[in-house]
Scaffold this motif. Structure first.
Motif, PDB file in Angstrom:
ATOM      1  N   ARG A  96       0.830  -1.205   0.000  1.00  0.00           N
ATOM      2  CA  ARG A  96       0.000   0.000   0.000  1.00  0.00           C
ATOM      3  C   ARG A  96       0.870   1.262   0.000  1.00  0.00           C
ATOM      4  O   ARG A  96       0.583   2.228  -0.712  1.00  0.00           O
ATOM      5  N   THR A 103     -17.169   6.931  -1.099  1.00  0.00           N
ATOM      6  CA  THR A 103     -16.530   7.071   0.202  1.00  0.00           C
ATOM      7  C   THR A 103     -15.098   6.555   0.118  1.00  0.00           C
ATOM      8  O   THR A 103     -14.855   5.445  -0.385  1.00  0.00           O
ATOM      9  N   SER A 112     -11.451   5.317   1.721  1.00  0.00           N
ATOM     10  CA  SER A 112     -10.927   4.643   2.910  1.00  0.00           C
ATOM     11  C   SER A 112      -9.938   5.557   3.624  1.00  0.00           C
ATOM     12  O   SER A 112      -9.524   6.595   3.105  1.00  0.00           O
ATOM     13  N   SER A 113      -9.542   5.135   4.834  1.00  0.00           N
ATOM     14  CA  SER A 113      -8.617   5.960   5.615  1.00  0.00           C
ATOM     15  C   SER A 113      -7.271   6.094   4.910  1.00  0.00           C
ATOM     16  O   SER A 113      -6.655   7.164   4.916  1.00  0.00           O
ATOM     17  N   SER A 114      -6.802   5.015   4.279  1.00  0.00           N
ATOM     18  CA  SER A 114      -5.521   5.093   3.580  1.00  0.00           C
ATOM     19  C   SER A 114      -5.636   6.010   2.363  1.00  0.00           C
ATOM     20  O   SER A 114      -4.704   6.763   2.051  1.00  0.00           O
ATOM     21  N   GLU A 115      -6.766   5.959   1.664  1.00  0.00           N
ATOM     22  CA  GLU A 115      -6.962   6.855   0.535  1.00  0.00           C
ATOM     23  C   GLU A 115      -7.047   8.309   0.988  1.00  0.00           C
ATOM     24  O   GLU A 115      -6.608   9.214   0.292  1.00  0.00           O
ATOM     25  N   ARG A 116      -7.608   8.510   2.167  1.00  0.00           N
ATOM     26  CA  ARG A 116      -7.665   9.877   2.703  1.00  0.00           C
ATOM     27  C   ARG A 116      -6.268  10.414   2.976  1.00  0.00           C
ATOM     28  O   ARG A 116      -6.027  11.614   2.840  1.00  0.00           O
TER      29      ARG A 116
END
Length: 837
Positions: free
Chosen positions: A493, A563, A565-569
């Motif tokens: 990731r 929406t 994800s936290s990693s995408e944010r």
């Protein structure tokens, strides 16, 4: 109230070339609307003296034009105030790109007047030629050789609700020209031989068709997005090529480019999926960068998207771009790997593609991948279910198999095989599944393989210890394997995030740093419906499809569509930082642009003071000394001495007068208030007086030159300055040469000096005020001659450019319009002082 607030609708007739009939069609529509009962007025229509076009005005209400005075001439412009006061339903306003006479009306450009009408709720029908689109200005000038002085921004035209292309085959347009339907007979031959050549008209026609096709494509994309249409509409070929960063990328790109080239107007789009699973590791960023350059060299565009499922991300991207074909390489995995891991990306893409054609291209790396299984390592819903089931079923199957070979395999080998099964279950379903498998394997190993066989041995301490150690080892190995997989996913990731940021940084370095480009890049990367920069965050996030992150002081980046994800944010926060930096750079650039005129004025003031301190003081001192000597009583001058002193004073005052006139004219030019009186004048009328002070000039080929449209006194000063400058650099025994020639509706006057010349670099400094480039004698003047010559030439709609003299030296080329020439590239005559536009 709604009528007041409604913004008017804009319709644009886009002409592929002058004379195709856009004004005629515009007036025809006005007549049809008026016949249907609409309140229509003609705010401005330019008929160019064409009888059939002028006849279309019959029966239409025409608003009287405003009379504007400029530099001693009278000009006609659209009376914007009168049209607003009349307030019709529809206003017909010709010449969308026209430049208004300075100071005569409210706005500088006609399209700004039209925007005022639209804001007032008035529908507007207008017309413009394709060569007046700002994005095509340079291209048209290169094709036709005619500079375009009047342009309109493309986005202003694109905002029109309707754009109708008025087109005509080149031969048909040339026939119209030959029949006198466009220009008067005396201008036909010159127009056909220059601007209206078949090649020029064909190129202009293609530019217009492609521009309108792009506009239609934008409208189609908007319509599909508004109506959530996911199917492919094969309106034009769009070929998407999938890149992995592997060595086969070059082959795929060239193959996709050939497919796109088979269809006129086909698009090539290269896409790389930055994945968050284990498959994302091992990507060669150097190869991707090289392949990106190759795509751009072939006229395509490069894109990067984030997605856990490569096949799904590819198909979604292709559908979003309304792609018709998708190109990807055959698998680099070998047969054994494909057998162990099942269908790969190519098979999945083919299954999901639907109505998108899929090309799977063979390459030299096909089937030469590693032999290790390449399972997906994210715990999907299927794996979460399959893990515990496998933990129960796999030990049972292994027990059945080992029971058949009980006599040939000892207990140690049986325990190791059960341990291997537990590790396999851990790879599939994680620690929980591994614990289930280890417990199941321990019980089966105790019942079927530890004596006494066929019953559980729970009273033997050694058997209990062996089973306990087996369970602990199995669970520990499963935990280590699961942790390794989790770390691998995190590393992959992080690699995908770094790859995405690297791609973004590459876009910025390669010129994609504008805010709209970054917003488009953000929307594309995260697969959202929109990305916008706002001053205030939304009051609340509607549903679960809105994401807001800060993008610098007073700015927020808002994404809508899905929406994250936290990693995408986290990655989005980095994107927002780039967008915020771009906003700050834009603000700094704007501030620097505001400061630059002040700096330029300060440099000009400093140069002026420096020049005045020397060049004005020298003749003043000489004249003062001569007058003081003449007034003195202590010296008796002879008549010859007295005449010489008077001559010195007269020469000094004349020099001062010339310097002050140059300064005054330069300031008037910069302020745009230099009075002009343009009229037809021959070079034979102007040149003798202009060259009176330049000795021994070689004058050639000026007798047969037709009259030019100039201000004769100003042209005299231009030629005098150029000839005087050339004389200063002409070696002794050589002569300044002045020649002229007529071509394409213009006259080119050349002032040639055979001196040492100047290097190509820095030649534009010749025309800066207070520059004496190449002069070694600082007593030659303020350095205003060439600056003033260029300014006066451009004020007369001419150009002044330097060229190398064959054999050495510098040639100044003055290009001026013929008095009887109408520029065929312009759909309206330029507002030139001294004649009616």
């Amino acid at each position: 109230m709604n009528d007041v607030l409604r913004r008017g609708r804009l319709k644009v007739y886009l002409g592929a070339a002058p004379g195709v009939g856009k004004t005629y069609r515009m007036l025809d529509e006005a007549r049809r609307r008026a016949a249907r009962g609409a309140d229509v007025v003609v705010g401005f229509a330019e008929c160019h003296g064409r009888p059939r076009t002028e006849a279309m005005l019959d029966g239409l209400e025409v608003v009287a034009r405003a009379q504007c005075a400029y530099r001693g001439g009278e000009f006609e412009e659209m009376d914007l105030a009168a049209v607003l006061e009349r307030r019709p339903e529809v206003a017909v306003v010709d010449e969308f790109a026209h430049s208004n006479v300075p100071g005569g009306v409210r706005n500088a450009k006609r399209w700004q007047d039209i925007d005022v009408l639209l804001a007032a709720g008035i529908d507007v029908v207008t017309a413009v030629n394709v060569q007046h689109l700002a994005s095509l200005k340079d291209v048209v000038e290169k094709i036709t050789g005619v500079p375009q002085h009047e342009t309109v921004p493309d986005d202003v035209v694109r905002r029109a609700q309707q754009i109708e292309l008025i087109d005509m085959p080149p031969e048909g347009l040339r026939r119209r020209m030959a029949h006198g339907n466009i220009y008067t007979p005396e201008k036909i031959d010159a127009a056909l031989a220059n601007y209206f050549r078949p090649g020029n008209l064909t190129a202009l026609r293609q530019l217009a068709l492609l521009w309108v096709a792009d506009r239609v494509d934008e409208a189609l994309h908007t319509y599909r997005a508004e109506h959530a249409i996911g199917g492919v509409w094969e309106t034009r070929e769009r070929v998407v090529v999938a890149l992995t960063g592997g060595p086969e990328g070059d082959t795929l790109i060239r193959r996709a480019a050939r497919i796109a080239d088979r269809s006129a107007g086909g698009d090539l789009l290269a896409v790389h999926v930055a994945r968050s699973d284990g498959l994302a590791a091992g990507v060669s960023h150097a190869s991707l960068a090289r392949q990106r350059r190759l795509v751009e060299d072939l006229g395509g565009s490069y894109h990067s998207v984030v997605g856990d499922g490569v096949a799904t991300a590819l198909v979604e991207f292709a559908r979003t771009e309304n792609a018709t074909q998708l190109v990807l390489g055959t698998s680099r995995r070998g047969r054994l790997e494909r057998f162990l891991t099942g269908p790969g990306t190519g098979e999945t893409v083919t299954e999901l593609s639907g109505d998108i054609d899929v090309h799977r291209v063979t390459h030299e790396r096909a089937g030469r991948g590693t032999l290790l299984p390449s399972r997906r390592r994210t715990l999907s819903t299927g794996r979460l279910i399959a893990g515990p089931v496998t933990g129960l079923v796999l030990p049972l199957l292994l027990t059945v198999c080992l029971a058949q070979v009980r006599d040939t395999v000892n207990l140690t080998s049986e325990a190791l095989l059960f341990l291997l099964a537990v590790v396999g279950v851990a790879c599939i379903g994680g620690v929980t599944s591994a614990v289930i498998a280890s417990v199941t394997a321990s019980l089966l190993l105790n019942y079927w393989f530890i004596p006494p066989i066929g019953q559980f041995t729970l009273d033997d301490p050694n058997a209990l210890l062996a089973l306990g150690v087996f369970t602990v080892v199995a669970a520990t190995v499963a935990a280590v394997v699961d942790r390794s997989l989790r770390l691998s996913r995190r590393s992959a990731r992080a690699t995908a995030e770094a790859e995405t940021m690297s791609s973004l940084a590459g876009s910025i370095v390669r010129g994609g740093q504008t805010i709209p480009a970054l917003l488009e890049r953000t929307k594309e990367t995260f697969g959202t419906d929109s990305a916008e920069l706002v001053d205030q965050p939304p009051d609340h996030e509607v549903g679960s499809g809105v994401t807001t992150v800060p993008a610098g002081p007073g700015a927020f980046l808002v994404l809508r569509g899905r929406t994250l994800s936290s990693s995408e944010r986290r990655v989005l926060a980095a994107f927002a930082a780039h967008v915020g930096s771009a906003v700050e750079r834009a603000q700094l650039a704007e501030a620097a642009a505001e400061i630059e005129p002040v700096k330029a004025a300060d440099r000009l003031r400093t140069a002026l003071l420096r020049a005045v301190g020397h060049d004005l003081r020298t003749p003043l001192a000489a004249g003062w000394a001569a007058v003081t000597s003449l007034r003195g009583r202590d010296v008796e001058f002879s008549d010859e001495d007295r005449d010489e002193l008077l001559a010195t004073a007269d020469e000094s005052m004349a020099k001062l007068n010339r310097l002050l006139e140059n300064l005054l004219d330069l300031s008037r030019l910069e302020a745009g208030v230099l009075p002009l009186n343009l009229r037809a004048a021959s070079l034979e009328e102007v040149l003798p007086m202009a060259l009176a002070d330049v000795p021994d000039v070689d004058l050639r080929d000026v007798e047969s030159i037709p009259p030019v449209l100039v201000d004769p006194p100003l042209l005299e000063r231009v030629i005098a300055n150029l000839a005087g400058n050339a004389a200063r650099h002409t070696p002794a025994g050589r002569r300044v040469m002045v020649t002229a020639s007529a071509l394409g509706g213009r006259v080119e006057l050349r002032v040639v000096d055979p001196g040492p010349g100047l290097p190509t670099t820095g030649r534009e400094r010749l025309f800066e005020p207070f520059q004496r480039l190449g002069d070694t004698d600082n007593s030659t003047g303020l350095g205003l001659g060439l600056a003033l010559a260029r300014g006066l030439t451009e004020a007369m709609n001419g150009t002044l450019t330097p060229e190398d003299t064959p054999g050495g030296g510098l040639t100044m080329v003055v290009s001026l319009p013929l008095a009887e020439w109408v520029d065929p590239s312009a759909s309206t005559a330029v507002a030139t002082p001294g004649r009616t536009p």
